[in-house]
Design a protein around this motif. Structure first.
Motif, short mmCIF file in Angstrom:
data_model
loop_
_atom_site.label_atom_id
_atom_site.label_comp_id
_atom_site.label_asym_id
_atom_site.label_seq_id
_atom_site.Cartn_x
_atom_site.Cartn_y
_atom_site.Cartn_z
N ARG A 179 21.50 22.77 -24.94
CA ARG A 179 21.51 23.43 -23.63
C ARG A 179 22.93 23.79 -23.22
NH1 ARG A 179 22.71 21.67 -18.54
NH2 ARG A 179 21.47 22.45 -16.80
N GLY A 180 23.84 22.83 -23.35
CA GLY A 180 25.23 23.07 -22.97
C GLY A 180 25.91 24.11 -23.84
N TRP A 181 25.72 24.02 -25.15
CA TRP A 181 26.34 24.97 -26.07
C TRP A 181 25.81 26.38 -25.83
CZ3 TRP A 181 24.92 21.32 -30.61
CH2 TRP A 181 25.85 20.28 -30.68
N THR A 182 24.51 26.49 -25.64
CA THR A 182 23.89 27.81 -25.43
C THR A 182 24.36 28.42 -24.11
OG1 THR A 182 21.96 27.08 -26.70
CG2 THR A 182 21.70 29.05 -25.33
N ALA A 183 24.39 27.63 -23.06
CA ALA A 183 24.83 28.13 -21.76
C ALA A 183 26.29 28.60 -21.83
CB ALA A 183 24.67 27.05 -20.70
N ARG A 184 27.13 27.84 -22.52
CA ARG A 184 28.54 28.23 -22.63
C ARG A 184 28.72 29.50 -23.47
NH1 ARG A 184 28.85 22.72 -22.52
NH2 ARG A 184 28.99 22.47 -24.78
N LEU A 185 27.88 29.69 -24.49
CA LEU A 185 27.93 30.91 -25.30
C LEU A 185 27.73 32.14 -24.40
CD1 LEU A 185 27.84 32.35 -28.15
CD2 LEU A 185 25.36 32.07 -28.00
N LEU B 292 26.80 30.91 -15.41
CA LEU B 292 26.48 29.64 -16.08
C LEU B 292 25.25 28.97 -15.47
CD1 LEU B 292 27.32 27.57 -18.23
CD2 LEU B 292 28.76 26.48 -16.50
N GLY B 293 25.21 28.90 -14.13
CA GLY B 293 24.07 28.26 -13.47
C GLY B 293 22.76 28.96 -13.75
N GLU B 294 22.79 30.27 -13.79
CA GLU B 294 21.58 31.04 -14.07
C GLU B 294 21.07 30.80 -15.49
OE1 GLU B 294 20.52 35.72 -14.49
OE2 GLU B 294 21.70 35.14 -12.72
N VAL B 295 21.98 30.78 -16.45
CA VAL B 295 21.60 30.52 -17.84
C VAL B 295 21.05 29.10 -17.97
CG1 VAL B 295 22.39 30.37 -20.24
CG2 VAL B 295 23.25 32.20 -18.75
N GLU B 296 21.70 28.13 -17.34
CA GLU B 296 21.22 26.74 -17.40
C GLU B 296 19.84 26.62 -16.78
OE1 GLU B 296 25.35 24.18 -17.42
OE2 GLU B 296 24.53 24.79 -15.48
N ARG B 297 19.61 27.30 -15.66
CA ARG B 297 18.28 27.26 -15.03
C ARG B 297 17.21 27.84 -15.95
NH1 ARG B 297 21.39 28.01 -10.70
NH2 ARG B 297 21.33 30.29 -10.72
N GLN B 298 17.54 28.96 -16.62
CA GLN B 298 16.58 29.57 -17.55
C GLN B 298 16.28 28.61 -18.70
OE1 GLN B 298 15.04 32.90 -17.35
NE2 GLN B 298 13.76 31.59 -18.59
N LEU B 299 17.32 27.99 -19.25
CA LEU B 299 17.13 27.03 -20.32
C LEU B 299 16.27 25.85 -19.85
CD1 LEU B 299 20.74 27.14 -21.74
CD2 LEU B 299 18.68 27.64 -23.07
N ASP B 300 16.56 25.33 -18.66
CA ASP B 300 15.79 24.20 -18.12
C ASP B 300 14.33 24.57 -17.88
OD1 ASP B 300 18.03 22.59 -18.17
OD2 ASP B 300 18.52 22.92 -16.05
N ASN B 301 14.11 25.75 -17.31
CA ASN B 301 12.74 26.20 -17.05
C ASN B 301 11.96 26.35 -18.35
OD1 ASN B 301 13.19 26.30 -14.30
ND2 ASN B 301 13.62 28.48 -14.27
N HIS C 204 27.99 32.14 -21.01
CA HIS C 204 28.98 32.12 -19.93
C HIS C 204 30.31 32.75 -20.37
CE1 HIS C 204 30.99 30.88 -16.31
NE2 HIS C 204 31.88 30.18 -17.00
N ARG C 205 30.73 32.47 -21.60
CA ARG C 205 31.98 33.04 -22.10
C ARG C 205 31.93 34.56 -22.19
NH1 ARG C 205 32.20 28.12 -24.75
NH2 ARG C 205 31.07 28.74 -26.62
N ARG C 206 30.74 35.11 -22.11
CA ARG C 206 30.58 36.56 -22.17
C ARG C 206 30.17 37.14 -20.82
NH1 ARG C 206 30.73 34.12 -26.54
NH2 ARG C 206 31.73 35.14 -28.30
N GLY C 207 30.50 36.40 -19.75
CA GLY C 207 30.33 36.92 -18.41
C GLY C 207 29.03 36.62 -17.70
N HIS C 208 28.14 35.87 -18.33
CA HIS C 208 26.88 35.52 -17.69
C HIS C 208 27.08 34.33 -16.75
CE1 HIS C 208 24.33 38.10 -20.32
NE2 HIS C 208 25.41 38.00 -21.10
#
Length: 152
Positions: A35-41, A49-58, A43-47
């Motif tokens: 989850r952390g690695w994917t979210a950071r991938l 972070l919280g939104e990506v983490e929420r999608q992963l969690d959901n 996030h480093r490209r402008g997405h």
């Protein structure tokens, strides 16, 4: 075959492999790191972070109980699309995605659900991926035509 076509095939293959690997980690002991690695991938490209983490969690919340394998299978296409968009935005992310895939695979249990091998297709190749007993065919080249012009 052109270098551009080969690069497009690599991006398609990496997106599918990444999506399958991320989905395979959901519901396992490897999930929190994944989850952390994917979210950071992303996030480093402008997405966000919280939104990506929420999608992963959901999505990970869907991978429970007797329906876990079916949920994993259903989560591969949207994650493939997300990763494909990411790689098209930043082709340099291919190497980072490969590192992510390798890290996740090293943490997954030996009998991790939905795992596939990383396949690189080129030429007139067709990639066939079996995930959780379902075969997904990805035709990475133009449809073949018969003599009469019909698609084969």
């Amino acid at each position: 075959m052109s270098e551009l076509h080969e690069a497009q095939q690599l991006v398609e293959t990496m997106a599918l492999t990444g999506a399958t690997t991320v989905a395979a980690a959901m519901g396992t002991d490897a999930w929190q790191a994944t989850r952390g690695w994917t979210a950071r991938l992303f996030h480093r490209r402008g997405h966000d972070l919280g939104e990506v983490e929420r999608q992963l969690d959901n999505d990970a919340a869907l991978v429970v109980g007797e329906e876990a394998e079916e949920a994993r299978s259903e989560l591969v296409p949207p994650w493939r699309r997300r990763l494909l968009a990411l790689l098209r935005e930043d082709p340099q992310a291919v190497e980072e995605l490969q590192e992510l895939i390798d890290r996740i695979r090293n943490r997954l249990p030996a009998a991790a659900p939905g795992m596939t091998q990383n396949v690189t297709a080129c030429g007139q190749a067709i990639v066939n991926v079996v995930q959780s007993g379902h075969q997904h065919n990805r035709f990475l080249d133009a449809p073949r035509r018969t003599e009469g012009g019909a698609t084969a």
